[in-house]
Every structure is written in structure tokens, then in C-alpha cells.
Design a protein around this motif. Structure first.
Motif, PDB file in Angstrom:
ATOM      1  N   ASN A 113       0.853  -1.193   0.000  1.00 46.53           N
ATOM      2  CA  ASN A 113       0.000   0.000   0.000  1.00 46.53           C
ATOM      3  C   ASN A 113       0.889   1.243   0.000  1.00 46.53           C
ATOM      4  O   ASN A 113       1.034   1.919   1.031  1.00 46.53           O
ATOM      5  N   PRO A 114       1.505   1.581  -1.126  1.00 45.16           N
ATOM      6  CA  PRO A 114       2.466   2.691  -1.154  1.00 45.16           C
ATOM      7  C   PRO A 114       1.857   4.053  -0.833  1.00 45.16           C
ATOM      8  O   PRO A 114       2.593   4.987  -0.490  1.00 45.16           O
ATOM      9  N   ASP A 115       0.543   4.171  -0.937  1.00 44.57           N
ATOM     10  CA  ASP A 115      -0.102   5.447  -0.653  1.00 44.57           C
ATOM     11  C   ASP A 115      -0.743   5.486   0.740  1.00 44.57           C
ATOM     12  O   ASP A 115      -1.585   6.344   1.015  1.00 44.57           O
ATOM     13  N   LEU A 116      -0.340   4.569   1.596  1.00 43.88           N
ATOM     14  CA  LEU A 116      -0.881   4.536   2.955  1.00 43.88           C
ATOM     15  C   LEU A 116      -0.633   5.880   3.656  1.00 43.88           C
ATOM     16  O   LEU A 116       0.451   6.437   3.579  1.00 43.88           O
ATOM     17  N   ASP A 117      -1.662   6.384   4.339  1.00 43.06           N
ATOM     18  CA  ASP A 117      -1.541   7.687   5.012  1.00 43.06           C
ATOM     19  C   ASP A 117      -1.082   7.570   6.466  1.00 43.06           C
ATOM     20  O   ASP A 117      -0.458   8.496   6.996  1.00 43.06           O
ATOM     21  N   GLY A 118      -1.436   6.477   7.108  1.00 39.57           N
ATOM     22  CA  GLY A 118      -1.108   6.354   8.524  1.00 39.57           C
ATOM     23  C   GLY A 118      -0.966   4.906   8.938  1.00 39.57           C
ATOM     24  O   GLY A 118      -1.368   3.980   8.226  1.00 39.57           O
ATOM     25  N   MET A 119      -0.388   4.709  10.140  1.00 43.78           N
ATOM     26  CA  MET A 119      -0.199   3.365  10.669  1.00 43.78           C
ATOM     27  C   MET A 119      -0.263   3.412  12.198  1.00 43.78           C
ATOM     28  O   MET A 119       0.419   4.232  12.831  1.00 43.78           O
ATOM     29  N   PHE A 120      -1.097   2.532  12.769  1.00 44.40           N
ATOM     30  CA  PHE A 120      -1.127   2.348  14.218  1.00 44.40           C
ATOM     31  C   PHE A 120      -0.340   1.092  14.552  1.00 44.40           C
ATOM     32  O   PHE A 120      -0.522   0.049  13.928  1.00 44.40           O
ATOM     33  N   VAL A 121       0.546   1.202  15.545  1.00 43.35           N
ATOM     34  CA  VAL A 121       1.358   0.071  15.988  1.00 43.35           C
ATOM     35  C   VAL A 121       1.098  -0.146  17.476  1.00 43.35           C
ATOM     36  O   VAL A 121       1.085   0.796  18.259  1.00 43.35           O
ATOM     37  N   VAL A 122       0.931  -1.389  17.871  1.00 44.31           N
ATOM     38  CA  VAL A 122       0.351  -1.736  19.159  1.00 44.31           C
ATOM     39  C   VAL A 122       1.177  -1.302  20.374  1.00 44.31           C
ATOM     40  O   VAL A 122       0.632  -1.068  21.434  1.00 44.31           O
ATOM     41  N   TRP A 123       2.473  -1.196  20.254  1.00 45.01           N
ATOM     42  CA  TRP A 123       3.275  -0.563  21.302  1.00 45.01           C
ATOM     43  C   TRP A 123       4.556  -0.009  20.732  1.00 45.01           C
ATOM     44  O   TRP A 123       4.830  -0.157  19.549  1.00 45.01           O
ATOM     45  N   ASP A 124       5.352   0.642  21.580  1.00 43.30           N
ATOM     46  CA  ASP A 124       6.416   1.504  21.070  1.00 43.30           C
ATOM     47  C   ASP A 124       7.576   0.778  20.420  1.00 43.30           C
ATOM     48  O   ASP A 124       8.171   1.287  19.471  1.00 43.30           O
ATOM     49  N   VAL A 125       7.933  -0.412  20.893  1.00 47.41           N
ATOM     50  CA  VAL A 125       9.104  -1.081  20.321  1.00 47.41           C
ATOM     51  C   VAL A 125       8.868  -1.453  18.859  1.00 47.41           C
ATOM     52  O   VAL A 125       9.678  -1.109  17.996  1.00 47.41           O
ATOM     53  N   PRO A 126       7.777  -2.158  18.505  1.00 50.25           N
ATOM     54  CA  PRO A 126       7.533  -2.370  17.073  1.00 50.25           C
ATOM     55  C   PRO A 126       7.253  -1.080  16.316  1.00 50.25           C
ATOM     56  O   PRO A 126       7.486  -1.011  15.104  1.00 50.25           O
ATOM     57  N   ALA A 127       6.787  -0.045  17.001  1.00 48.80           N
ATOM     58  CA  ALA A 127       6.600   1.247  16.327  1.00 48.80           C
ATOM     59  C   ALA A 127       7.935   1.828  15.884  1.00 48.80           C
ATOM     60  O   ALA A 127       8.015   2.511  14.847  1.00 48.80           O
ATOM     61  N   GLU A 128       8.997   1.552  16.645  1.00 50.05           N
ATOM     62  CA  GLU A 128      10.327   1.971  16.207  1.00 50.05           C
ATOM     63  C   GLU A 128      10.678   1.290  14.881  1.00 50.05           C
ATOM     64  O   GLU A 128      11.285   1.898  13.994  1.00 50.05           O
ATOM     65  N   GLY A 129      10.301   0.008  14.749  1.00 48.59           N
ATOM     66  CA  GLY A 129      10.527  -0.703  13.495  1.00 48.59           C
ATOM     67  C   GLY A 129       9.724  -0.115  12.356  1.00 48.59           C
ATOM     68  O   GLY A 129      10.215   0.009  11.223  1.00 48.59           O
ATOM     69  N   ALA A 130       8.467   0.260  12.639  1.00 43.39           N
ATOM     70  CA  ALA A 130       7.630   0.894  11.623  1.00 43.39           C
ATOM     71  C   ALA A 130       8.239   2.224  11.182  1.00 43.39           C
ATOM     72  O   ALA A 130       8.203   2.574   9.990  1.00 43.39           O
ATOM     73  N   LEU A 131       8.797   2.940  12.125  1.00 44.13           N
ATOM     74  CA  LEU A 131       9.458   4.210  11.824  1.00 44.13           C
ATOM     75  C   LEU A 131      10.639   3.970  10.874  1.00 44.13           C
ATOM     76  O   LEU A 131      10.816   4.688   9.880  1.00 44.13           O
ATOM     77  N   ALA A 132      11.432   2.933  11.166  1.00 40.54           N
ATOM     78  CA  ALA A 132      12.576   2.613  10.306  1.00 40.54           C
ATOM     79  C   ALA A 132      12.105   2.198   8.909  1.00 40.54           C
ATOM     80  O   ALA A 132      12.707   2.591   7.893  1.00 40.54           O
ATOM     81  N   ALA A 133      11.023   1.417   8.848  1.00 41.65           N
ATOM     82  CA  ALA A 133      10.495   0.980   7.550  1.00 41.65           C
ATOM     83  C   ALA A 133      10.015   2.157   6.717  1.00 41.65           C
ATOM     84  O   ALA A 133      10.245   2.222   5.499  1.00 41.65           O
ATOM     85  N   ALA A 134       9.353   3.096   7.370  1.00 41.99           N
ATOM     86  CA  ALA A 134       8.849   4.270   6.656  1.00 41.99           C
ATOM     87  C   ALA A 134      10.005   5.115   6.119  1.00 41.99           C
ATOM     88  O   ALA A 134       9.950   5.622   4.989  1.00 41.99           O
ATOM     89  N   ARG A 135      11.059   5.253   6.899  1.00 42.10           N
ATOM     90  CA  ARG A 135      12.222   6.019   6.436  1.00 42.10           C
ATOM     91  C   ARG A 135      12.873   5.339   5.232  1.00 42.10           C
ATOM     92  O   ARG A 135      13.244   5.989   4.262  1.00 42.10           O
ATOM     93  N   THR A 136      12.999   4.008   5.308  1.00 43.59           N
ATOM     94  CA  THR A 136      13.593   3.257   4.205  1.00 43.59           C
ATOM     95  C   THR A 136      12.767   3.415   2.923  1.00 43.59           C
ATOM     96  O   THR A 136      13.318   3.514   1.818  1.00 43.59           O
ATOM     97  N   ALA A 137      11.446   3.478   3.092  1.00 45.27           N
ATOM     98  CA  ALA A 137      10.549   3.625   1.947  1.00 45.27           C
ATOM     99  C   ALA A 137      10.419   5.066   1.478  1.00 45.27           C
ATOM    100  O   ALA A 137       9.687   5.346   0.523  1.00 45.27           O
ATOM    101  N   GLY A 138      11.108   5.979   2.137  1.00 46.56           N
ATOM    102  CA  GLY A 138      11.013   7.392   1.772  1.00 46.56           C
ATOM    103  C   GLY A 138       9.669   7.998   2.111  1.00 46.56           C
ATOM    104  O   GLY A 138       9.262   8.995   1.506  1.00 46.56           O
ATOM    105  N   ARG A 139       8.974   7.422   3.123  1.00 48.11           N
ATOM    106  CA  ARG A 139       7.642   7.882   3.496  1.00 48.11           C
ATOM    107  C   ARG A 139       7.688   8.728   4.765  1.00 48.11           C
ATOM    108  O   ARG A 139       7.108   8.386   5.793  1.00 48.11           O
ATOM    109  N   ASN A 140       8.399   9.827   4.706  1.00 45.91           N
ATOM    110  CA  ASN A 140       8.522  10.691   5.873  1.00 45.91           C
ATOM    111  C   ASN A 140       7.231  11.434   6.202  1.00 45.91           C
ATOM    112  O   ASN A 140       7.149  12.128   7.214  1.00 45.91           O
TER     113      ASN A 140
END
Length: 390
Positions: free
Chosen positions: A275-302
Motif C-alpha cells: 500500500n504505497p499510498d498509505l496515510d497512517g499506521m497504528f502500531v500496538v506498542w512503542d518497540v515495534p513502532a520503532e521498526g515501523a518508523l525505520a520501515a517508513a524512512r527506508t521507503a522514503g515515506r517521511n
């Protein structure tokens, strides 16, 4: 944190209850001589013991592990007279953790230590099961040999640790649980109470932040914990119900489950690829949210809007610096620790205790991240967070 499944593997259990934590540590049993952070044992009472009354008076939305309605931790109190009776009893306590190496666990332990000190209660052990149910069973056996009057603990697994906690209760130990209880144990008989955050309320806060940041419309993904544990199930249920019922123009278009906290980046990366046009993401707690943050940066989705639950250091820095994590719902683990100690006092005094107690939810955004950190951890935010907030 993670949701513990009743038949869950130990690895996925490890994901669960360190909800607020960013790093896992491994430590073994520590004896009472290691209590350098606590005050000297009290010799007389000096005023009542309550949790921080500056915590917002929000309605508690969570239910307990057996469906119990929650009682707010702000209603708990030990009077000066009651504290003195406890001091005169020369009691001993042990803290039995599922793990003890992250921000959430550290704050719980610090709240317990500080409050037990005011109650004149000696802490004879703090154990870290390192997410291994068999180690926690062994830890409880070791602790019982020290003849404690109180055990405050969080079960690694509600099934395989049940008999060990039941043995403690049958020996007359006053048991108070964090977040969850072992199977087939009864409040008022086998344990005093369960203390948790308002996880449902925190899920609602994360949804409200998401909706505000998206202007009430957009496509989002949900990263949930793939296990049947009521604490994290409540978070996701609250988030999704709030979005679907209040914000019909926000569509949940993708859901992905994690088993371990480090799965966050992999699951989020796959979600963004699909879903390259995804607008937002909820992550169930902070540690996996750090991973989501890294994934978004890698995808250029700042521009991705991320919300989560639990105020760990890394997510706090991102919130403070106006990054992709726009806010979260926070637990208050230090005050949970105070609440657990108070309820242990109820048990010693034979004072009636509610079966399930929750600390109100806390909404954290860039506007209040520094004040929130102080509420959550009962100390000023680290310099790294303060610098990010400038």
C-alpha cells in the motif's frame, strides 16, 4: 509490550508486557542488599500514600482479565494510621518480573521500591524471568524460601506459572499482579488485585491523534500483536472501534500481526510495499513502532502518520522532534508500582480491595511530551528528549 497468549510461545510472550520499554535487559535475582535506589526503611508514618493526583481524571475504559469493571488507582489510599500498622509488622516483599530490563519494568520497580520503603517493607528479591516461564517458576520457588509476606508479579504465561503463584497464595503470601493474572486464580482468595494501565483508553487516545493528524480521512494500516492477550487486544480493539465508528472516512485497509517486538519493521515494510499510498499506521506498542518508523524512512515515506502506545525513549524523541510518530497513549508504570504496593498493604491489613485497578490513560503529543514523561516516570525527561523538543 505484547499480548500474551494463554497458549502462547515464550518468545511471543516476550513481546508483551514491556509495553513501555525500548530495550530488553537480562538480569538475575537481586537481593535486598541491592536496593540502592530506595529510601531507608521507614520508622514512622508521615502522611497518607496515594498515587500522583495530577494524573488526568479520565474515565477508565478497560476491563479486567475476567471482565471486571476497573476502579481508578486514584481512589486507592493508605492512611497514616494504616501505614504505621504495616511498619510495625516488619513485613517482607519480593518482586517477580517477567523481565526487568526496559523503561516500563524499571519504572514499575522504582515505584514499588519507593512505596514499600515508606511502608517499612523490606524487599528481599527482585527477579527477572527473561520471558521464560520455567525460570519464573524457579524464581518463585527461590523467593518463597526467603519467606516473603508479599509477592508482586507479572506472569510470563498465565497457564504454566499458575501453580507456582497458587503455591505462594496457599502459603499465605499476599499476591498482587501487574496487568494479567494466572489462570484459575480468584481475586480475594488467591490474590489481592490486578493493576493495569487503561489500555482501552490508550487505544482510544491513539485513534484520536491519528484522526486529528489525518483531518478525519485517509487510508491506514494496523500492526497488532498476533496473540490472544487481553491487554494488547484491548488496545487494538479500542483503536479500530474508535476509527470505524467515529471516523468513517478513515479506512483500515491493511492489518499485519507481529509475534516478537523486532517484527515491527518487517511487517510495516510489507504493508507499505503493498500500500504505497498509505496515510497512517497504528502500531500496538512503542518497540515495534520503532521498526515501523525505520520501515517508513527506508521507503522514503517521511509523511506517514504513526501513532502507538507506551512512552519509550526512542518514540518520545521522535514525537518531540515533530517526526512521523505524532503521539501516543501512555501507561503510567511508576504510579502502577505505587498502586501495587498500596494494594499489597490492603492485603496485609485485611482491607477490602477491588479485583481490578487501572491507572487512567494519558494522551501524549509534541505539546506535552516533556510533562508527560515526568508524569509517566516521575522524573525529568532525559537530555536527548529535551534537546529534541527545542
Amino acid at each position: 509490550m505484547k499480548k500474551f497468549l494463554y497458549s502462547l510461545s515464550v518468545v511471543s510472550l516476550a513481546t508483551l508486557l514491556g509495553l513501555a520499554g525500548c530495550s530488553q535487559g537480562s538480569s538475575s535475582t537481586s537481593e535486598s542488599s541491592d536496593q540502592g535506589s530506595t529510601e531507608e526503611v521507614a520508622t514512622k508514618a508521615s502522611g497518607p500514600i496515594v498515587i500522583n493526583q495530577d494524573i488526568p481524571d479520565l474515565e477508565i475504559l478497560s476491563k479486567g482479565p475476567d471482565g471486571e469493571s476497573a476502579v481508578s488507582a486514584k481512589t486507592l489510599e493508605l492512611t497514616e494510621e494504616e501505614i504505621q500498622k504495616i511498619i510495625d509488622g516488619n513485613y517482607k516483599a519480593a518482586i517477580v518480573m517477567h523481565y526487568a530490563g526496559n523503561d516500563w519494568a524499571t519504572a514499575q520497580i522504582e515505584g514499588l521500591k519507593a512505596t514499600f520503603s515508606k511502608m517499612g517493607i523490606e524487599i528481599v528479591a527482585v527477579t527477572d524471568a527473561q520471558f521464560k516461564a520455567e525460570k519464573q517458576v524457579s524464581d518463585i520457588e527461590t523467593v518463597l524460601a526467603k519467606d516473603p509476606d508479599i509477592i508482586v508479579g507479572i506472569p510470563v504465561d498465565p497457564v504454566s506459572t499458575a501453580s507456582a503463584f497458587k503455591k505462594a497464595a496457599d502459603a499465605g503470601v499476599k499476591v498482587v499482579f501487574m496487568d494479567n493474572k494466572p489462570n484459575n486464580l480468584e481475586a480475594g482468595k488467591d490474590y489481592v488485585s490486578v493493576v493495569s494501565a487503561d489500555n482501552y483508553g490508550n487505544g482510544v487516545q491513539a485513534a484520536e491523534i491519528m484522526a486529528e493528524e489525518l483531518g478525519g480521512k485517509g487510508n491506514i494500516g494496523v500492526v497488532y500483536h498476533d496473540a490472544d492477550y487481553f491487554v494488547t487486544k484491548q488496545r487494538v480493539e479500542a483503536f479500530e472501534k474508535t476509527i470505524t465508528e467515529k471516523y468513517p472516512d478513515i479506512k483500515i485497509v491493511e492489518r499485519g500481526g507481529i509475534v516478537a517486538p523486532n517484527d515491527g519493521e518487517k511487517v510495516a515494510s510489507g504493508m507499505l510495499t503493498k500500500n504505497p499510498d498509505l496515510d497512517g499506521m497504528f502500531v500496538v506498542w512503542d518497540v515495534p513502532a520503532e521498526g515501523a518508523l525505520a520501515a517508513a524512512r527506508t521507503a522514503g515515506r517521511n509523511d506517514l502518520v504513526i501513532t502507538t502506545i507506551d512512552l519509550g525513549t526512542t518514540v518520545a524523541i521522535d514525537i518531540a522532534s515533530d517526526g512521523m510518530i505524532k503521539g501516543l497513549g501512555a501507561q503510567l508504570p511508576y504510579d502502577q508500582g505505587i498502586s501495587e504496593a498500596i494494594l499489597a498493604g490492603y492485603g496485609l491489613l485485611g482491607k477490602e480491595a477491588p479485583a481490578y485497578v487501572a491507572v487512567p490513560a494519558l494522551k501524549v503529543t509534541p505539546d506535552n511530551v516533556l510533562d508527560s514523561w515526568k508524569l509517566v516516570y516521575s522524573k525529568e525527561a532525559p537530555n536527548t528528549i529535551q534537546e529534541a523538543a527545542k
